[in-house]
Scaffold this motif. Structure first.
Motif, PDB file in Angstrom:
ATOM      1  N   PRO B  26       0.832  -1.207   0.000  1.00 22.74           N
ATOM      2  CA  PRO B  26       0.000   0.000   0.000  1.00 22.74           C
ATOM      3  C   PRO B  26       0.871   1.264   0.000  1.00 22.74           C
ATOM      4  O   PRO B  26       1.974   1.255   0.544  1.00 22.74           O
ATOM      5  CB  PRO B  26      -0.808  -0.106   1.291  1.00 22.74           C
ATOM      6  CG  PRO B  26      -0.044  -1.049   2.155  1.00 22.74           C
ATOM      7  CD  PRO B  26       0.651  -2.002   1.222  1.00 22.74           C
ATOM      8  N   ARG B  27       0.340   2.332  -0.602  1.00 20.34           N
ATOM      9  CA  ARG B  27       1.157   3.534  -0.745  1.00 20.34           C
ATOM     10  C   ARG B  27       0.344   4.791  -0.421  1.00 20.34           C
ATOM     11  O   ARG B  27      -0.692   5.030  -1.032  1.00 20.34           O
ATOM     12  CB  ARG B  27       1.645   3.628  -2.184  1.00 20.34           C
ATOM     13  CG  ARG B  27       2.225   4.948  -2.594  1.00 20.34           C
ATOM     14  CD  ARG B  27       3.509   5.241  -1.842  1.00 20.34           C
ATOM     15  NE  ARG B  27       4.267   6.285  -2.491  1.00 20.34           N
ATOM     16  CZ  ARG B  27       5.363   6.076  -3.190  1.00 20.34           C
ATOM     17  NH1 ARG B  27       5.840   4.868  -3.304  1.00 20.34           N
ATOM     18  NH2 ARG B  27       5.980   7.076  -3.750  1.00 20.34           N
ATOM     19  N   THR B  28       0.843   5.569   0.524  1.00 15.83           N
ATOM     20  CA  THR B  28       0.241   6.866   0.830  1.00 15.83           C
ATOM     21  C   THR B  28       0.848   7.897  -0.115  1.00 15.83           C
ATOM     22  O   THR B  28       2.065   8.039  -0.170  1.00 15.83           O
ATOM     23  CB  THR B  28       0.504   7.259   2.294  1.00 15.83           C
ATOM     24  OG1 THR B  28       0.049   6.201   3.145  1.00 15.83           O
ATOM     25  CG2 THR B  28      -0.235   8.540   2.655  1.00 15.83           C
ATOM     26  N   LYS B  30       1.123  11.860  -1.533  1.00  8.46           N
ATOM     27  CA  LYS B  30       0.943  13.208  -1.012  1.00  8.46           C
ATOM     28  C   LYS B  30       1.442  14.239  -2.025  1.00  8.46           C
ATOM     29  O   LYS B  30       1.510  13.967  -3.216  1.00  8.46           O
ATOM     30  CB  LYS B  30       1.670  13.335   0.333  1.00  8.46           C
ATOM     31  CG  LYS B  30       1.107  12.375   1.385  1.00  8.46           C
ATOM     32  CD  LYS B  30       1.589  12.719   2.781  1.00  8.46           C
ATOM     33  CE  LYS B  30       1.022  11.714   3.791  1.00  8.46           C
ATOM     34  NZ  LYS B  30       1.578  11.945   5.136  1.00  8.46           N
ATOM     35  N   ASP B  31       1.741  15.420  -1.526  1.00 11.98           N
ATOM     36  CA  ASP B  31       2.142  16.509  -2.409  1.00 11.98           C
ATOM     37  C   ASP B  31       3.486  16.262  -3.079  1.00 11.98           C
ATOM     38  O   ASP B  31       3.767  16.840  -4.125  1.00 11.98           O
ATOM     39  CB  ASP B  31       2.191  17.812  -1.611  1.00 11.98           C
ATOM     40  CG  ASP B  31       0.820  18.159  -1.066  1.00 11.98           C
ATOM     41  OD1 ASP B  31      -0.157  18.066  -1.819  1.00 11.98           O
ATOM     42  OD2 ASP B  31       0.720  18.505   0.118  1.00 11.98           O
ATOM     43  N   GLY B  32       4.322  15.441  -2.472  1.00 12.37           N
ATOM     44  CA  GLY B  32       5.610  15.164  -3.088  1.00 12.37           C
ATOM     45  C   GLY B  32       5.456  14.426  -4.404  1.00 12.37           C
ATOM     46  O   GLY B  32       6.156  14.716  -5.381  1.00 12.37           O
ATOM     47  N   GLU B  33       4.555  13.463  -4.441  1.00 12.48           N
ATOM     48  CA  GLU B  33       4.326  12.720  -5.677  1.00 12.48           C
ATOM     49  C   GLU B  33       3.763  13.652  -6.750  1.00 12.48           C
ATOM     50  O   GLU B  33       4.106  13.552  -7.923  1.00 12.48           O
ATOM     51  CB  GLU B  33       3.362  11.550  -5.428  1.00 12.48           C
ATOM     52  CG  GLU B  33       4.004  10.349  -4.750  1.00 12.48           C
ATOM     53  CD  GLU B  33       4.170  10.517  -3.237  1.00 12.48           C
ATOM     54  OE1 GLU B  33       3.719  11.528  -2.664  1.00 12.48           O
ATOM     55  OE2 GLU B  33       4.770   9.607  -2.621  1.00 12.48           O
ATOM     56  N   ARG B  34       2.893  14.559  -6.332  1.00 11.16           N
ATOM     57  CA  ARG B  34       2.339  15.525  -7.278  1.00 11.16           C
ATOM     58  C   ARG B  34       3.452  16.383  -7.883  1.00 11.16           C
ATOM     59  O   ARG B  34       3.531  16.561  -9.104  1.00 11.16           O
ATOM     60  CB  ARG B  34       1.335  16.433  -6.582  1.00 11.16           C
ATOM     61  CG  ARG B  34       0.850  17.583  -7.467  1.00 11.16           C
ATOM     62  CD  ARG B  34       0.339  18.756  -6.630  1.00 11.16           C
ATOM     63  NE  ARG B  34      -0.869  18.427  -5.922  1.00 11.16           N
ATOM     64  CZ  ARG B  34      -2.090  18.574  -6.436  1.00 11.16           C
ATOM     65  NH1 ARG B  34      -2.252  19.050  -7.645  1.00 11.16           N
ATOM     66  NH2 ARG B  34      -3.139  18.241  -5.718  1.00 11.16           N
ATOM     67  N   ALA B  35       4.330  16.900  -7.032  1.00 10.47           N
ATOM     68  CA  ALA B  35       5.404  17.765  -7.529  1.00 10.47           C
ATOM     69  C   ALA B  35       6.306  16.989  -8.480  1.00 10.47           C
ATOM     70  O   ALA B  35       6.714  17.503  -9.530  1.00 10.47           O
ATOM     71  CB  ALA B  35       6.214  18.343  -6.367  1.00 10.47           C
ATOM     72  N   LEU B  36       6.622  15.755  -8.134  1.00 14.76           N
ATOM     73  CA  LEU B  36       7.462  14.963  -9.020  1.00 14.76           C
ATOM     74  C   LEU B  36       6.777  14.719 -10.360  1.00 14.76           C
ATOM     75  O   LEU B  36       7.423  14.752 -11.413  1.00 14.76           O
ATOM     76  CB  LEU B  36       7.829  13.630  -8.355  1.00 14.76           C
ATOM     77  CG  LEU B  36       9.131  13.706  -7.583  1.00 14.76           C
ATOM     78  CD1 LEU B  36       9.234  12.602  -6.555  1.00 14.76           C
ATOM     79  CD2 LEU B  36      10.318  13.633  -8.545  1.00 14.76           C
ATOM     80  N   ASP B  51      -5.412  24.454  -6.485  1.00 13.44           N
ATOM     81  CA  ASP B  51      -6.536  24.166  -5.581  1.00 13.44           C
ATOM     82  C   ASP B  51      -7.717  25.104  -5.858  1.00 13.44           C
ATOM     83  O   ASP B  51      -8.878  24.680  -5.852  1.00 13.44           O
ATOM     84  CB  ASP B  51      -6.088  24.328  -4.116  1.00 13.44           C
ATOM     85  CG  ASP B  51      -5.289  23.129  -3.623  1.00 13.44           C
ATOM     86  OD1 ASP B  51      -5.382  22.040  -4.225  1.00 13.44           O
ATOM     87  OD2 ASP B  51      -4.566  23.279  -2.624  1.00 13.44           O
ATOM     88  N   GLY B 103      -2.674  12.458   0.607  1.00 12.42           N
ATOM     89  CA  GLY B 103      -2.931  11.819   1.892  1.00 12.42           C
ATOM     90  C   GLY B 103      -3.647  10.485   1.767  1.00 12.42           C
ATOM     91  O   GLY B 103      -3.639   9.692   2.712  1.00 12.42           O
ATOM     92  N   THR B 105      -4.276   6.613   0.720  1.00 15.71           N
ATOM     93  CA  THR B 105      -3.425   5.430   0.614  1.00 15.71           C
ATOM     94  C   THR B 105      -4.069   4.446  -0.362  1.00 15.71           C
ATOM     95  O   THR B 105      -5.231   4.083  -0.198  1.00 15.71           O
ATOM     96  CB  THR B 105      -3.260   4.761   1.993  1.00 15.71           C
ATOM     97  OG1 THR B 105      -2.641   5.696   2.879  1.00 15.71           O
ATOM     98  CG2 THR B 105      -2.394   3.510   1.898  1.00 15.71           C
ATOM     99  N   ARG B 107      -4.177   0.814  -2.640  1.00 12.36           N
ATOM    100  CA  ARG B 107      -3.759  -0.582  -2.783  1.00 12.36           C
ATOM    101  C   ARG B 107      -4.510  -1.162  -3.969  1.00 12.36           C
ATOM    102  O   ARG B 107      -5.470  -0.564  -4.458  1.00 12.36           O
ATOM    103  CB  ARG B 107      -4.027  -1.377  -1.496  1.00 12.36           C
ATOM    104  CG  ARG B 107      -5.478  -1.499  -1.168  1.00 12.36           C
ATOM    105  CD  ARG B 107      -5.723  -2.312   0.121  1.00 12.36           C
ATOM    106  NE  ARG B 107      -7.154  -2.339   0.366  1.00 12.36           N
ATOM    107  CZ  ARG B 107      -7.995  -3.211  -0.171  1.00 12.36           C
ATOM    108  NH1 ARG B 107      -7.536  -4.154  -0.982  1.00 12.36           N
ATOM    109  NH2 ARG B 107      -9.290  -3.158   0.072  1.00 12.36           N
ATOM    110  N   GLN B 135      -7.905   4.194   1.235  1.00 13.85           N
ATOM    111  CA  GLN B 135      -7.852   3.713   2.618  1.00 13.85           C
ATOM    112  C   GLN B 135      -9.237   3.435   3.206  1.00 13.85           C
ATOM    113  O   GLN B 135      -9.354   2.750   4.230  1.00 13.85           O
ATOM    114  CB  GLN B 135      -7.069   4.695   3.500  1.00 13.85           C
ATOM    115  CG  GLN B 135      -7.749   6.033   3.740  1.00 13.85           C
ATOM    116  CD  GLN B 135      -7.571   7.005   2.566  1.00 13.85           C
ATOM    117  OE1 GLN B 135      -7.060   6.639   1.512  1.00 13.85           O
ATOM    118  NE2 GLN B 135      -8.006   8.235   2.752  1.00 13.85           N
TER     119      GLN B 135
ATOM    120  N   ALA C  35       8.864  11.512  -1.088  1.00 13.93           N
ATOM    121  CA  ALA C  35       8.538  11.155  -2.473  1.00 13.93           C
ATOM    122  C   ALA C  35       9.815  11.047  -3.304  1.00 13.93           C
ATOM    123  O   ALA C  35       9.964  10.119  -4.111  1.00 13.93           O
ATOM    124  CB  ALA C  35       7.594  12.192  -3.076  1.00 13.93           C
ATOM    125  N   SER C  49       5.820   3.175   3.451  1.00  7.77           N
ATOM    126  CA  SER C  49       5.062   3.463   2.226  1.00  7.77           C
ATOM    127  C   SER C  49       3.619   3.851   2.531  1.00  7.77           C
ATOM    128  O   SER C  49       3.016   4.618   1.793  1.00  7.77           O
ATOM    129  CB  SER C  49       5.092   2.221   1.320  1.00  7.77           C
ATOM    130  OG  SER C  49       4.409   2.426   0.125  1.00  7.77           O
TER     131      SER C  49
END
Lengths: 345, 345, 345
Positions: B26-28, B30-36, B51, B103, B105, B107, B135, C35, C49
Motif C-alpha cells: 500500500p502507498r500513501t 501526497k504533495d511530493g508525488e504531485r510535484a514529481l 486548488d 494523503g 493510501t 492498494r 484507505q 517522495a 510506504s
C-alpha cells in the motif's frame, strides 16, 4: 486545420503598449516543489531550509525559496511572451513583494510597457512588466523583462516606439522586506558562516569555489516544474545543433545556490536590478560562480542589512573575468546578475 | 537456497480463472508525488495544478493527476502479473471511479478473468481485472489488462480457454463523474485555451506540436515512484541490446501532458477504452503526440461534456500516420490510446 | 582575499579530542523528501510506504525512511569533517534512536573522540561520534565514523594518539525500538512477502536478484537533497579521470531498497554495526545486492524480532563473493554493510 487549436504564440505585431496579458495556469506550490528545488540545486540558506530557523528570524515558517517564486511567475509568461522569442534581453526592477508559503497558489499577469521594432524589420523588442499574485491577489513579485520577438509578417507596419525608463538599480526604499523580519537573534553557527553585513566591503570579490556539472534530466525536470514550455529546453530537434538549451533560470538558481559558500548569510533575495544570460548553457557544462559586492545599505528592520551583489556564473575560465577588451562577455560567462539580498548585521 | 526467498513471479500455469490476487505494497500519496509528476511531465491541466481552480469546478481541492492513480494501482500488480510477461497486450474497460487526494493510501487487487494458452505451448494470455482502492476501501480505478506470460513448464496442461467479452468502448453511462463537478463557471483564460466541448468535432485531428527528448534518469525515477519493479526498466543487463525499456506508462503520461497544447480543457480522464504500446520507447527518443476526436457526448453534470479521444505518441515521422498498408503500427508509433475526458461545454 | 570567506574545511591538525562540532544547516523534512526518496530508490518497505500499514504496527503514521535520517544527519557533517578527507574509513555503533516524521527539523553535532596521525606524516585518522537531533532536541540517530584527513602543514606536530574502543556489533540491549511498535497484527500479504523472523537462519545467504544501472542526474539529486556538498560528487573537474564519484550513501540506499526482494519484512533499520565502501561507484554501474544473515535475536516488543544482516552491494561478478585470497575486497564489491533490522516474528 490540424494545428488550429494549438498555441502558435504571439508575434511582435500582436503586442500593444498598455494591454495586460493574463497568463495561464495557476499553480499551487507545496512541500514537494521545495524538496525538488533542494534536490536540483545545492540550496542551503537556512531560512529556506528550516522552519525553526525561519521562526527565529521572525517569520511564521520557512518560506519557499525566492527563486521558486521567480521561476513559477516567469514560467507562466512563456506561452504569451517568449514562445517566438529570439533572445531574452534583460531584466530590471525586480521586487519580491511577499514571501510564498507552501500551499499558496500563484498566477501571473504582464503589462506591455514598451515596443521597439528593430531596424532589420524582422524582429522587435517587447518590454513587459510581469506581476505574480497569490490566491489572495497579493502581489508576490514584479519585474520588467524585455525580449526580442519575431514578426509574423515582415511587412506589418512598425508600432510607435515606446522604451520604458528603467533605473539601473533599486534603492533601499524600493525593497520590500517582510514586516516581521528580525535578524537580532540570528544563529550564525546554524546558518553555516560567521560573516555578517559589516564584514563585506563594496568592491570585494568572492570566488564561490564549488562547481556542478549539469545534466539534461535535471534541467528538464526543473524547467517543467515551473511549467515553462519553451521547446528549446526539451526537444533535441528544436535547435540545428541537436542540443537542448538550458533555461537561463536554471543557471540563476545554480549560481545562487553555489554562492552559499561565502554568502551563507545573504538569506533573502529582495531585488533584481538587472541580469543578462551572457552565453548559452548546455548539458555537461560545469557551472561555477563568483560575486562582486556592488553596494550595501542599512534597512529599518532589526538586525537586517542589505547587500547589492553581482553574481556571475561561468562554465570555466578564471574567476573575476567578465568581459573582453571589446566590451563583450567572455565566452565562458553564462550569467551576470545584479541583485539585493538581506543579511544580518 | 540462496534464491528461495526472492520473488520469481507467477508463470502462466499459476493463474486460475476466478482467483483474486492481493497486491503489495500500500502507498500513501501526497504533495511530493504531485510535484514529481509535474517535474517529470509537462503537465499543466489547471484542475490538477491549482486548488483554487479545482474549487471553482466544484471540487474540494486539486486532486492528484488521474495518471498518478493509474500508475500506482498498476505498479502494484507488476510483481504478481507481469514479472514473467513477454508482452503487455492491451487495456480495456478502464474507469476512474473516485478522485485521489493528497494523503490517500492506495492498494490494488486483481481478479483473473481469462486464460488462453498460445498454440506454441510456451506462453499464454492472462486477463485480469485490476481494482485500486483507497484507505476507506472506496474503489478509485478499475481496468482490464491482458498480458502474455511464459509457462514455467511447457509440458503443463493447457487450462480451459476463457476469453472475457470486452466492449470496444465505454458509454457515457459507464463513466463515473465526481458528484460535485461543475464547469458552469469555468475560467478558460486561467485554463490556457478557449476551446470548449462544442468546438471539437468527431474526426478532428490535432497535432500537439511539442516534443520532449526523454532521458534514463527521468523514466527510472517515474517508474520507481510507482513502485513498478520490472527489471527491464532499470537494469541494462536485462535486455540483450543493453538498453533500458521505458515503462509504457511513462509514454502515456508524456503524451497526455503534451496534449495540453490543443486540449488544455480536456481536464479529467474518466475512461480508458483501450490502448496499445505499439513500439518500444528508449532513452533519447523524442516523444510527440497527436489526437483524433473519436466521439463526443453530453453528461448530466452542469457544464460538463465528454470527448472520446485517440491519443497517439510517436518518436518521429509525420503526425496522423498510424498504421502501414499491412495494418501494423508504423515503426515510429509508440502508443495508441483511446480514452474519455471531461471538458467544459 | 577572494577566497577569504569560503569554507576551506578543516585539516587534521584542526581537530582536538573532546571538542564538539556544531554543524550547519538545520533542515525541515516533509513529504517531498519522502517522495523523492521513493523516486530515487526502489524503496517498498510497507512501514515507510503507507500510513495505514504503519498504524497497524502501532505507529502514529509512516515515518520517513531510516536512511533519510542517516543521510541528512551525515550530510551536515561534510563541511566540518570530510571536506579534506582522503577516505571514509568506517562506521560503528550506529543507533536509530527515534523515528523522524514529516515536519521534523534535523540538525547534527559531532564530538571528536579519536585522533591518530598516519606514519607518513601527511594524513591522520579522525574519529567522530555524530548525533542527529530533531526540533525538540530529541536524539534521532548517533553513529561513529572515522575518516582519513589531510594535514594542512606536514610539519605540524602529531597529536596524542587516541583510538576509541569500538565494539564490533551492537547487542539487542543497544537497540532502540519505538515504544509502541507491535508486529502482532502484521499483514504479510500487504507487506509483499511471507517470510518471518523464524524463517531466517544464521548463515543464510540471499541473492536479491534485481539490479539498477545508476545515472549521474540521480545520484546528484540524492546527494544534494541531503545537502552533502563534497565536490567529488558534482564536479567532473574535481577528479583526474573526469568522473563523478557517487556518494557512498547512495549505494547504501540502493542496496537496501533492492534487498526488499527477499527481505520485504525487514522493516526498520535500528542499528549500524559497521560498514565499508569497498570500491568507488560511478555512473553506468549496475548495482546489485546480496545479504548474509549474521545473527538473530528476540526483542521485548510484541511480535518483533531482530536480524543482524550483512548487506553487500556489487557492480557485477557473482553473488556471495566478497574478498579475494589476499583478504581484500573484490573489485566488483561496492559496499559491505552490517546492520540490525526489525522483522515480525
Amino acid at each position: 486545420m490540424a494545428r488550429a487549436k494549438t498555441n502558435k504564440g504571439r508575434f511582435f505585431e500582436d503586442y500593444k503598449v498598455g494591454e495586460t496579458l493574463h497568463h495561464a495556469v495557476p499553480r499551487t506550490v507545496k512541500d514537494g516543489e521545495r524538496a525538488l528545488y533542494h534536490a536540483l540545486y545545492p540550496a542551503r540558506h537556512a531560512l529556506y531550509s528550516s522552519d525553526q530557523f525561519a521562526q527565529s528570524c521572525g517569520l511564521p515558517a520557512s518560506p519557499l525559496d525566492d527563486m521558486i517564486t521567480f521561476h513559477i511567475v516567469f514560467g507562466k509568461t512563456v506561452p504569451d511572451v517568449s514562445l517566438n522569442a529570439v533572445a531574452n534581453l534583460g531584466y530590471a526592477q525586480g521586487r519580491w513583494l511577499a514571501p510564498v508559503w507552501p500551499g499558496d497558489t500563484l498566477r501571473s499577469e504582464s503589462e506591455v510597457i514598451g515596443l521597439k521594432q528593430n531596424s532589420n524589420g524582422k524582429t522587435g523588442v517587447v518590454y513587459v512588466r510581469t506581476t505574480g499574485f497569490n490566491q489572495n491577489d497579493t502581489k508576490v513579485l514584479e519585474y520588467v523583462r524585455w525580449v526580442m520577438v519575431r514578426k509574423r509578417d515582415v511587412d506589418a507596419p512598425a508600432p510607435e516606439t515606446v522604451v520604458p525608463d528603467l533605473p539601473k538599480a533599486l534603492t533601499v526604499d524600493d525593497l520590500s522586506i517582510p514586516e516581521t523580519l528580525d535578524f537580532s537573534n540570528y544563529d550564525f553557527t546554524l546558518a553555516g558562516e560567521a560573516h555578517r553585513w559589516g564584514d563585506y566591503t563594496v568592491g570585494e570579490m568572492i570566488d564561490h569555489v564549488d562547481g556542478v556539472t549539469v545534466e539534461e534530466a535535471e534541467h528538464m525536470m526543473a524547467t517543467r516544474l515551473w511549467q515553462n514550455t519553451a521547446k528549446v529546453h526539451f526537444d533535441t530537434s528544436a535547435r540545428p545543433d541537436g542540443s537542448r538549451l538550458i533555461y537561463g533560470g536554471h543557471v540563476i538558481s545554480m549560481a545562487r545556490a553555489l554562492s552559499f559558500n561565502g554568502l551563507a548569510n545573504a538569506q533573502m533575495i529582495v531585488g533584481l536590478n538587472g541580469g543578462a544570460h551572457a552565453n548559452p548553457c548546455l548539458s555537461g557544462d560545469t557551472i561555477r560562480a563568483w560575486t562582486e559586492v556592488l553596494d550595501k545599505t542599512d534597512t529599518d528592520k532589526p538586525g537586517v542589512g542589505a547587500l547589492r551583489l553581482r553574481l556571475v556564473a561561468t562554465k570555466g575560465g578564471e574567476p573575476f573575468k567578465l568581459k573582453g577588451e571589446d566590451g563583450k562577455y567572455l565566452p565562458d560567462v553564462l550569467l551576470d546578475l545584479d541583485y539585493w539580498a538581506l543579511i544580518p548585521k
